[in-house]
Design a protein around this motif. Sequence first.
Motif, PDB file in Angstrom:
ATOM      1  N   SER A  32       0.781  -1.172  -0.042  1.00 40.21           N
ATOM      2  CA  SER A  32       0.183   0.032   0.017  1.00 40.21           C
ATOM      3  C   SER A  32       0.952   1.385   0.009  1.00 40.21           C
ATOM      4  O   SER A  32       1.900   1.326   0.683  1.00 40.21           O
ATOM      5  N   LYS A  34       0.068   3.928   1.388  1.00 38.52           N
ATOM      6  CA  LYS A  34      -0.311   4.690   2.541  1.00 38.52           C
ATOM      7  C   LYS A  34       0.824   4.472   3.508  1.00 38.52           C
ATOM      8  O   LYS A  34       1.198   5.409   4.081  1.00 38.52           O
ATOM      9  N   ASP A  35       1.075   3.344   3.644  1.00 38.25           N
ATOM     10  CA  ASP A  35       1.915   2.949   4.884  1.00 38.25           C
ATOM     11  C   ASP A  35       2.974   1.866   4.645  1.00 38.25           C
ATOM     12  O   ASP A  35       3.740   1.185   5.460  1.00 38.25           O
ATOM     13  N   SER A  36       2.889   1.256   3.389  1.00 34.78           N
ATOM     14  CA  SER A  36       4.160   0.343   2.608  1.00 34.78           C
ATOM     15  C   SER A  36       3.746  -0.935   3.416  1.00 34.78           C
ATOM     16  O   SER A  36       4.527  -2.057   3.350  1.00 34.78           O
ATOM     17  N   SER A  37       2.546  -1.256   3.813  1.00 33.64           N
ATOM     18  CA  SER A  37       2.248  -2.505   4.287  1.00 33.64           C
ATOM     19  C   SER A  37       1.627  -3.382   3.176  1.00 33.64           C
ATOM     20  O   SER A  37       1.165  -3.078   2.131  1.00 33.64           O
ATOM     21  N   TYR A  80      -9.194  -0.329  -2.905  1.00 34.97           N
ATOM     22  CA  TYR A  80      -7.952   0.196  -3.423  1.00 34.97           C
ATOM     23  C   TYR A  80      -8.225   0.575  -4.971  1.00 34.97           C
ATOM     24  O   TYR A  80      -8.917  -0.135  -5.451  1.00 34.97           O
ATOM     25  N   GLU A 107      -2.962   2.332  -4.468  1.00 32.01           N
ATOM     26  CA  GLU A 107      -3.348   3.478  -3.796  1.00 32.01           C
ATOM     27  C   GLU A 107      -4.946   3.364  -3.111  1.00 32.01           C
ATOM     28  O   GLU A 107      -5.745   2.825  -3.959  1.00 32.01           O
TER      29      GLU A 107
END
Length: 440
Positions: A32, A34-37, A80, A107
């Motif tokens: 992601s 958003k938070d690289s998860s 997403y 995203e």
Amino acid sequence: MARRLLFAAALFFSVLIHAQDNRLLVLGKIISVKDSSELQGVVVTCNDPKRFTTSDKNGRYALLIDYKSGSQLNFRLIGYKAETKIISSSLLKTAIGDTLHLDIILEPQLIVLHEIPIRSGPDTVIGSRHFFIEDYAILSDTSYLLLTFEKSLNAAKVMLTNRDKIISSMNVPGEAISLYKDYQGHYNVMCRDSAFRVKIVPPGNVLLLALPYKDFCERFLPCVDTLGPQILFSNYNRDYPSFSYYAYDPRDTMIQLMHYIVDADLLAQYNWEFDYLKPKDRLYARKMEAYTGIDKRIIAATMTGFPQSIYYTPLYAPAFVVHDTVCVFDHYSDSLFLFDENENVIGSSKIDYHHPKNWKDWDRKMYKDEVTGEIYAQFEHDGKISLKKIDIKTGKVIGEFHIEDPYVKQIHIRDGYVYYIYRPYDSTQNKFLYRERIVI
């Protein structure tokens, strides 16, 4: 000279093998932005819709595609934005042998259920402008399984949701028709020529497992329910005017006949089809009987197309397991029969709700409340549907409820509520899931 021949032969066979298996393994990690998860459950598809995969709990995926420039990979996950990657010639140059490493960043995209104003009256359970609801299953008071599509059921999705958000989803690899709950309590997606078991993996990811379609249709679809160790099933055939209910005990493989259903008048008309055949056709039916073992009268009715004619109405005599009792609604003997778990008749009563003053109002549909076990019969007049509650002890109607919306579809009853799919007439709204409290 011998070495040159061996080299030429090896080169020939390597080219031949490459031509037969000209494929590329694409693998990588999806995260992601958003938070690289790591993102689990991302559906990865290519030009061939039957070839797909999903990312694992570490966000990793692997998919075998055709080794050619211009191939397209699609990455989709509810919540997403969809991502598309074209396998260009320049990207192919980065491949190591037959393996291409390709990481993807998705995203977030907020999808809010109920973003369309809720109408007064029936309670809107789930609705979104992003998709239509074709079918559904109520897993609990707050959890639902949806069969949805955006444009066509050829590109349907199975979604796990609560009333506020989509938890996870997965593409259906085929033309979806409906959701089906089998006698073991599993939910399945029925397609044109295939079936998929729905599996929910903690913490809430939806997976689809392909089932052997022929075996599933033969071994699961005839089964109605279970009562203790017994499996209740029937030999119902839409094109024949009689069938039987049986009980099967897997402990000793014993099969016990419970009840025989027959529309005597319709069966007589069915059998007359053989007598109306021309002599040469009757001879053919007899020969087919000798060859196949199928009764000549069944063959004759098939030849004339009687089961598909306006003179034929498929039988409807449902059976429900209510607590520890099997209830068989035999609409052709105007009787309700009750059986215990040993297949013994413990009661019967006359029924007449299926003979209303206006015979067209009887909709030939019945439902069991999934929680309370109460039984309802469906009636329709000018698009308005009413549900009549049936007392299984007496067979009498003890109350009636009118659904507010007209022409509703996919009715389920659970814990005193009637759920249904509805799209307001002359509206651009998608098909939503609604419910109403049954008040009698």
